[in-house]
Design an enzyme around this catalytic site. Structure first.
Site, short mmCIF file in Angstrom:
data_model
loop_
_atom_site.label_atom_id
_atom_site.label_comp_id
_atom_site.label_asym_id
_atom_site.label_seq_id
_atom_site.Cartn_x
_atom_site.Cartn_y
_atom_site.Cartn_z
N MET A 1 2.58 10.56 6.32
CA MET A 1 2.57 9.75 5.44
C MET A 1 1.97 8.59 5.73
SD MET A 1 3.07 11.11 1.62
CE MET A 1 3.19 12.60 1.19
N SER A 2 1.02 7.11 6.05
CA SER A 2 1.01 5.90 6.10
C SER A 2 -0.17 5.52 5.67
CB SER A 2 0.17 6.44 8.23
OG SER A 2 0.12 5.20 8.05
N GLY B 1 12.41 4.11 7.25
CA GLY B 1 12.33 5.01 7.59
C GLY B 1 12.20 5.42 9.06
N GLN C 1 11.25 1.76 16.32
CA GLN C 1 11.83 0.47 14.97
C GLN C 1 13.59 0.46 13.97
OE1 GLN C 1 9.41 -1.31 12.21
NE2 GLN C 1 10.01 -0.13 10.88
N ALA D 1 0.88 -1.37 0.17
CA ALA D 1 0.12 -0.13 0.34
C ALA D 1 0.49 1.23 0.09
CB ALA D 1 -0.77 -0.03 0.39
N LEU D 2 1.63 1.06 -0.94
CA LEU D 2 2.62 2.54 -0.85
C LEU D 2 1.96 3.67 -1.40
CD1 LEU D 2 5.48 0.28 -2.46
CD2 LEU D 2 5.21 0.21 -0.68
N HIS D 3 2.46 4.60 -0.47
CA HIS D 3 2.87 6.06 -0.69
C HIS D 3 3.95 7.03 -0.48
CE1 HIS D 3 4.61 6.33 3.50
NE2 HIS D 3 3.21 5.24 3.93
N HIS E 1 6.99 5.75 1.60
CA HIS E 1 7.84 4.86 1.27
C HIS E 1 8.98 4.92 0.12
CE1 HIS E 1 4.08 2.30 2.63
NE2 HIS E 1 4.69 1.86 3.69
N LYS F 1 9.74 7.57 10.73
CA LYS F 1 8.17 7.28 10.73
C LYS F 1 8.00 6.63 12.12
CE LYS F 1 3.89 7.06 10.15
NZ LYS F 1 4.01 5.90 9.91
P1 AMP Z 1 5.54 -0.07 6.03
O1 AMP Z 1 5.38 -0.74 4.81
O2 AMP Z 1 4.48 0.36 7.34
O3 AMP Z 1 6.37 -1.43 7.28
O4 AMP Z 1 6.28 1.17 5.83
C1 AMP Z 1 7.93 0.52 4.86
C2 AMP Z 1 8.71 1.19 5.90
O5 AMP Z 1 8.80 2.51 5.14
C3 AMP Z 1 9.27 1.53 7.13
O6 AMP Z 1 10.42 1.91 7.21
C4 AMP Z 1 8.77 2.56 7.59
O7 AMP Z 1 8.64 3.79 8.54
C5 AMP Z 1 8.72 3.82 6.17
N1 AMP Z 1 7.62 4.86 6.18
C6 AMP Z 1 6.88 4.46 6.35
N2 AMP Z 1 5.99 6.15 5.99
C7 AMP Z 1 6.72 6.48 5.73
C8 AMP Z 1 6.93 7.60 5.79
N3 AMP Z 1 5.49 8.90 5.87
N4 AMP Z 1 8.23 8.67 5.31
C9 AMP Z 1 9.57 7.84 5.94
N5 AMP Z 1 9.46 6.22 5.83
C10 AMP Z 1 7.89 5.81 5.97
#
Ligand code: AMP
Length: 285
Positions: free
Chosen positions: A184-185, A147, A153, A32-34, A37, A149
């Site tokens: 962003m999430s 990230g 972690q 669910a990339l934004h 990511h 964020k």
């Molecule tokens: P996730 O898919 O939520 O597990 O995130 C995958 C990676 O993307 C992790 O290292 C997160 O910290 C990073 N990430 C998620 N959201 C953001 C953001 N808004 N800014 C920077 N990195 C992010």
């Protein structure tokens, strides 16, 4: 862009790249990339010869089955976005491929996980460390991108790499935000329009605490101001708002000069759990 769904097929590819001395960058994601990511992807593409993005919603890091079932998934859009941003490889294994047998190993990060996410989501970091270790073995990266964020972690992954001597570098990437400050999430897309507006208040609360600290207000008073801010919005169900030392994640009791601090928040809005943080370098007293 090549897509691999089994560790075996990926292994053949990795061996070939390694034999040609290609630098490999890994970006682990749950899809669910934004733009957050994609910022990690762009950094990896510019630093390495080959960028691998893993897309895997890891069940062992969810302590809430509803959260796992409701986690957003959009594989087709993810593939398009990765292609547009120069990613070379997508690794999207099944649960059976990742966990062919039940794991007997438990990874415990002690004080680093007895606070914030670790405290509120028991077992979360064991699951994260388990899957990230597997991904490191399967992809053999020179660099892996995470990230800021997920600050806790990031700190824990650095500890993991250090403690288990993984031969790679962890690169932390700053938080990418929406125009109104919301981090962003993938979970943001599950917010209703009303809840989406309120969600920006989490960043405002963090910014308020940061401002207070910059004005030499004490820790307790600064946190109280942030909590007060959140309480003005009944839709915000605050889980924690804390100031911790950025590298050890313990709570500073007195100001200690220029040591970096992190202000971290977790809250549910309409049942969607969001986290965020801001970093601060303390001014010397
Ligand atoms: P996730 O898919 O939520 O597990 O995130 C995958 C990676 O993307 C992790 O290292 C997160 O910290 C990073 N990430 C998620 N959201 C953001 C953001 N808004 N800014 C920077 N990195 C992010």
């Amino acid at each position: 862009m090549q897509i691999f769904s089994t560790p075996e097929s990926l292994k053949v590819f990795i061996s070939k790249q390694r034999s040609q001395h290609k630098k490999i960058g890994l970006v682990p994601t749950m899809g669910a990339l934004h733009q957050g990511h994609l910022e990690l992807i762009r950094n990896s593409v510019s630093d390495n010869d080959i960028t691998i993005c893993s897309i895997y919603v890891n069940p062992t890091q969810f302590n809430d089955q509803q959260d796992l079932l409701g986690y957003p998934r959009d594989f087709d859009q993810d593939i398009k976005k990765l292609e547009q941003n120069g990613c070379h490889v997508v690794f999207c294994p099944s649960d059976e491929e990742m966990y062919p047998q039940e794991s007997g190993l438990t990874l415990d990060f002690g004080a680093l996980e007895n606070v914030m996410e670790g405290l509120h989501r028991p077992g979360h970091f064991n699951g994260v460390a388990q899957v990230v270790s597997k991904l490191f073995h399967m992809t053999q990266p020179d660099k892996a991108y995470f990230g800021a964020k997920d600050w806790q972690q990031l700190v824990i992954i650095k500890q993991l790499v250090n403690d288990l001597s993984f031969p790679l570098e962890i690169v932390g990437i700053p938080i990418v935000r929406e125009k109104d400050g919301l981090a962003m999430s993938s979970r943001n897309q599950r917010l209703t329009p009303d809840h989406r507006i309120v969600a920006a208040e989490l960043y405002k609360a963090l910014s308020l605490v940061k401002e207070q600290l910059q004005q030499s207000v004490g820790f307790e008073q600064a946190i109280a101001a942030g909590i007060d801010h959140c309480q003005q919005f009944p839709k915000i169900d605050l889980e924690y708002l804390e100031i911790v030392r950025s590298s050890t994640l313990n709570t500073p009791l007195v100001t200690v000069g220029s040591e970096p601090l992190s202000i971290c928040i977790a809250a549910s809005i309409g049942g969607i759990r969001l986290i965020d943080n801001v970093q601060i370098f303390q001014k010397p007293n």
